[in-house]
Structures are given as C-alpha cells and as structure tokens.
Write a protein that holds these residues in place. Structure first.
Motif, mmCIF file in Angstrom:
data_model
loop_
_atom_site.group_PDB
_atom_site.id
_atom_site.type_symbol
_atom_site.label_atom_id
_atom_site.label_comp_id
_atom_site.label_asym_id
_atom_site.label_seq_id
_atom_site.Cartn_x
_atom_site.Cartn_y
_atom_site.Cartn_z
ATOM 1 N N GLN A 59 80.259 14.292 81.210
ATOM 2 C CA GLN A 59 80.331 13.626 82.507
ATOM 3 C C GLN A 59 81.284 12.444 82.453
ATOM 4 O OE1 GLN A 59 78.818 14.882 85.194
ATOM 5 N NE2 GLN A 59 79.821 13.335 86.465
ATOM 6 N N ALA A 85 71.605 5.190 92.083
ATOM 7 C CA ALA A 85 72.106 6.513 92.448
ATOM 8 C C ALA A 85 73.421 6.463 93.206
ATOM 9 C CB ALA A 85 71.051 7.243 93.292
ATOM 10 N N GLU A 133 71.951 10.592 83.429
ATOM 11 C CA GLU A 133 70.771 11.410 83.739
ATOM 12 C C GLU A 133 69.802 10.647 84.620
ATOM 13 O OE1 GLU A 133 68.813 13.519 80.710
ATOM 14 O OE2 GLU A 133 70.599 14.671 80.172
ATOM 15 N N TYR A 147 64.829 15.467 86.980
ATOM 16 C CA TYR A 147 66.012 15.271 87.800
ATOM 17 C C TYR A 147 65.809 15.792 89.223
ATOM 18 C CZ TYR A 147 67.324 15.664 82.920
ATOM 19 O OH TYR A 147 67.337 15.556 81.561
ATOM 20 N N ALA A 148 66.483 15.158 90.161
ATOM 21 C CA ALA A 148 66.470 15.629 91.541
ATOM 22 C C ALA A 148 67.492 16.753 91.694
ATOM 23 C CB ALA A 148 66.814 14.475 92.486
ATOM 24 N N ARG A 179 70.342 8.382 86.802
ATOM 25 C CA ARG A 179 70.755 8.160 88.194
ATOM 26 C C ARG A 179 70.496 9.378 89.069
ATOM 27 N NH1 ARG A 179 77.022 6.980 88.777
ATOM 28 N NH2 ARG A 179 76.150 6.276 90.781
ATOM 29 N N THR A 180 70.114 10.526 88.467
ATOM 30 C CA THR A 180 69.738 11.698 89.260
ATOM 31 C C THR A 180 68.240 11.749 89.538
ATOM 32 O OG1 THR A 180 69.370 13.159 87.338
ATOM 33 C CG2 THR A 180 71.628 12.984 88.172
ATOM 34 N N THR A 181 67.487 10.750 89.043
ATOM 35 C CA THR A 181 66.041 10.737 89.262
ATOM 36 C C THR A 181 65.702 10.072 90.599
ATOM 37 O OG1 THR A 181 65.669 8.590 88.182
ATOM 38 C CG2 THR A 181 65.678 10.552 86.777
ATOM 39 N N GLU A 182 64.477 10.290 91.035
ATOM 40 C CA GLU A 182 64.012 9.685 92.285
ATOM 41 C C GLU A 182 64.020 8.166 92.199
ATOM 42 O OE1 GLU A 182 61.140 7.602 94.702
ATOM 43 O OE2 GLU A 182 60.844 8.045 92.553
ATOM 44 N N ALA A 228 70.529 18.955 92.902
ATOM 45 C CA ALA A 228 71.858 18.577 93.381
ATOM 46 C C ALA A 228 72.016 18.968 94.849
ATOM 47 C CB ALA A 228 72.927 19.257 92.532
ATOM 48 N N SER A 229 72.747 18.153 95.596
ATOM 49 C CA SER A 229 72.925 18.434 97.021
ATOM 50 C C SER A 229 74.025 19.460 97.263
ATOM 51 C CB SER A 229 73.263 17.140 97.769
ATOM 52 O OG SER A 229 74.433 16.545 97.221
#
Length: 470
Positions: A69, A37, A94, A328-329, A96-99, A331-332
C-alpha cells in the motif's frame, strides 16, 4: 548439539565480521503516522544508525514488484535519482479501514530502513492513490551525520541464535524469528519452536526449493509470565515486544502496536523479515507486508499459521477467504488490488495470472460457492459458540479439522478442482473479488500455495537473493 552451537556461533561471527568490513551502515527512520479514515499525516521521531551493517545487496536496491500500500524511496536530493526503494504496508493502513477510524484519530509508530549512502538523502513515503498509482505522501531530508542522529544504543537484551546460515547476508534473505511470552526457563522451548516452524516453512513450495537462499536467526527477550496478553479474557502479560491478541477487536488477530520496541530488539540481529512466535496455544496470528508476521507457536495449527501469516508479510499475499468475520470494513469500490493473488476481474482478457490459465477454462470459473457458504455459515456459528463459552482449544482444533475435511470432500467432486481460473469470493468479499484457485493455503487451512501464490513468493525471494538483474 553443543558442538553445533559453538560452530554456529563462530560462523555467525565470521559472517558478521565480513559484513562489517564490506557493507554500509543501516539507517532507520522512525516516524509517527497519524490520522483517521479520511486523512493522515507524518512526523519524524528520530534517525538511528543500527548496530549491525546493512544486510542487503547494493545490486538489489530497487524494488520492481509493485507490492504494498506504501513505498519508500531514498533519493539523491541533488539529482532526483532513486538510490533505494521497497514496497510495504502498515498497521495504520489496516486500522484506518476499521469502524473506529471513522470516529477517532490515532497515531502509530512506523519505521523504514535503508543502507547509508555517502551523501545526505531525501526519504519519500509514497501511498497508492485513487488510480492505484503511487504518489508522494511525505518527504524528509536525512543526514546520517547530523548531531541528533542516534549512533550508540544500549546493549542487546538478547542474543541471536543461528537457526540456518546459508551464506553472507547480502546474498541471502535474512529471516528473524522473535519470541514473545517466553519466560527465562522457556528459552529452550522457544529455540525448539523456532527450529520446528522454520523447518516446516522450508517444506512448503516454493520455500522448499529456495531454502538455501535464506538465513534464519532466532531471538527472544524473556518475559515474567508465560504467554502474551489476551485482553478479551482478562489476561494482561507485559512483554518487551507488547504482542497481544484482540487487535482491532478481532479475537484471533495478533500483532504488536509497539513498533519502537520491535525495532530496538530486532536491530541486534541481521534481518529483512520478521516472524514473531507467541508462546500461546490459542489460535491466532497476523501479518503486515514488509513489517512482520505473528503466529501462536503452541497451537495445533501452528505450522499453517506460520506459513499463512508469513505469506502476508513476505510476499504481500491477500487473504483469499471471505466467510470469516474480520475487523475491516467492506470496501466501497472495486479497485483492482495490488496483491498478486486476488483480482476484481474487470477485464478477463487481461487477468494478471493469465499465463497459468489453461485454454478453455471459463472466467469467472464455476465452483460450488452456494454449498460452501452454507457449510461455512454453520461452521462459523459453531466457532463463535466455542469462543463464547471459552471451551478448550482442543475443541476448536477439532472443529477446524472437520471443516477442512468437509471442504476437501466438497471440492474433490468439482471439474475445476485443480484448475487456475478466477473463482469468485476473496479478499474478505463474497462478490466482486476473485482468487486464482478453488483452494489454497491463503484460502483455508490446506497445506499448499496455489501456482499464483507460489509465483508471488518467488518474486520476493528473487528480489532479495535472486540473480542480479541487469
């Protein structure tokens, strides 16, 4: 039917011969993309000269759509001139956005393809930075005449079937439909599935109006067992493509993580886009912009799955739904998405689909969000229960029909039902992201793209088969 197949085979041969005489070779750079990540890196695997010539037109080598991307640029190392470019996204992007990506590192195989040029070239892989601009992430010099370049490969494991041949490949969009999970005795079924679903694609606007801009091919390597792997239910079926359910822990997400196998099979047909049909009834699919898409051909909602997932792969359209669980997690931040059909709406006066908005339409645009979310929570609870109990797929299909019926009834009473505006809730987020229309094929299982998504699709058709831009 036999006469048609003979004619189609001759036609394919004629176009292939013409392309061989006039077109440059197809170069493929296979590389490893590794990381987590927080960081990533690249390493070359091999350079391949594919068996078929480049399917595209030299007049359309440069991509100005600003999608993806990532971006590949092939440049002249002496002058810095960009010779070829395309936007794309990746499975790694994709993941790298997972937990999981916050805990471990993984490596994924990726490829970029481009026409061979007269001189050695520099291949640059770019990725979007914190400003949403492209910057170089990796660069490598490629000489297609180097001794370690793979120029001869084993014969094709399957032959392409011409589904629709509209003209020479350089003037058309070449779509390749691959099959996975079809046994030798199911090859006829695969061809029927490919014809049925491609016919449906060209019944949906704007593909309908631009059908003659496409060539469609189909190809499948037989498997020993019918259907693909679904590890969550203990089903493991080996196949040439390695397509499976349960990607990133999502029971409905279907991808292959074996890029090398995918490219080695696909290279024996003319292609620029790939949709993989899996021979399963269980609802599922997936789509990565510029890579491939998948759909469960035997599901009652296969028509929808084929078009929706192809929308991701072909045009880089974002998912507009936000109440279904995803891998997916969240977005911050709220960076403006590159996808053409979702926005963070930082400045309503600069809405990227403003030309479709009628004067007087409020931005954000009111819609029955609370009522929809309440109904969706109940629906998602039922859906999870059906999967947990491993109920027949017909019950899941019936639930989907009931959900769509209720959504239509709710939306039909709304004053902005058919307006283009900015409706909050999109891109897997309940707040902070907005979609163009109350309802669209990228939002739920309805049957039409909204005007903004239609524009997004048309832009890509034009890139590959439109009038040559001066």
């Amino acid at each position: 039917m036999r006469l048609f197949h003979s004619f189609a085979a001759l036609l394919f041969g004629a176009f292939a011969s013409l392309a061989h005489a006039a077109q440059p070779a197809t170069v493929r750079l296979d590389y490893a993309h590794s990381g987590n990540a927080l960081a990533d890196s690249y390493a070359i695997e091999r350079v391949v000269i594919e068996p078929l010539p480049w399917p595209g037109s030299a007049a359309r080598n440069l991509d100005d759509t600003n999608r993806g991307q990532n971006r590949v640029e092939v440049v002249d190392p002496k002058t810095g001139d960009v010779l070829y470019s395309r936007g794309f996204s990746t499975v790694f992007g994709e993941w790298r956005t997972t937990e999981e990506a916050g805990r471990i590192s993984r490596s994924f195989s990726e490829s970029v393809r481009f026409p061979q040029f007269a001189q050695p070239v520099r291949v640059r892989i770019l990725k979007r930075d914190e400003r949403n601009q492209f910057s170089v992430a990796w660069s490598i010099d490629v000489d297609p005449n180097a001794p370690d370049v793979v120029k001869r490969q084993p014969p094709a494991a399957a032959k392409p079937i011409p589904i629709q041949v509209s003209g020479p490949s350089p003037d058309k969009v070449d779509l390749l439909i691959l099959g996975d999970g079809y046994t030798q005795t199911e090859m006829k079924k695969f061809e029927q599935d490919a014809r049925r679903l491609s016919a449906h694609l060209f019944s949906v606007s704007p593909f309908k109006e631009r059908a003659e801009d496409f060539n469609v091919w189909a190809m499948a390597v037989p498997t020993g067992q019918s259907g693909i792997s679904r590890p969550s239910t203990g089903v493991h079926h080996p196949s040439a493509l390695g397509t499976r359910y349960d990607i990133f822990g999502s029971e409905r997400y279907v991808l292959t993580l074996d890029n090398r196998a995918l490219r080695d099979i696909a290279q024996h047909a003319p292609y620029e886009f790939i949709e993989i049909l899996v021979n399963n009834e269980t609802y599922g699919g997936g789509g990565i912009f510029g890579q491939f898409s998948t759909a469960a051909a035997g599901n009652d909602w296969a028509d929808y799955l084929f078009v929706h997932e192809f929308g991701h792969h072909f045009a880089g359209l974002a998912d507009e739904y936000y109440t279904s669980p995803v891998a997916y997690a969240a977005a911050s931040g709220r960076m403006e998405p590159w996808e053409p059909n979702v926005t963070a709406l930082r400045d309503p006066a600069k809405l990227k689909w403003q030309r479709h908005v009628t004067a007087g339409t409020p931005l954000p645009t009111p819609w029955p969000k609370a009522d929809y979310e309440a109904a969706s929570r109940a629906y998602q609870k039922k859906r999870a229960a059906l999967r947990e109990a491993n109920r027949p797929e017909s019950e899941m299909s019936a639930l989907f029909r009931e959900d769509l019926k209720q959504t239509n009834a709710l939306f039909d009473r709304q004053p902005h039902r058919h307006a283009v505006g900015a409706f909050e809730g999109a891109n897997y987020e309940a707040s902070g992201y907005y979609r163009p229309a109350m309802q669209c094929l990228m939002f739920d299982r309805s049957n039409a793209f909204c005007p903004v998504c239609r524009d997004g699709v048309t832009d890509i058709i034009d890139l590959y088969a439109g009038s040559v831009r001066q």
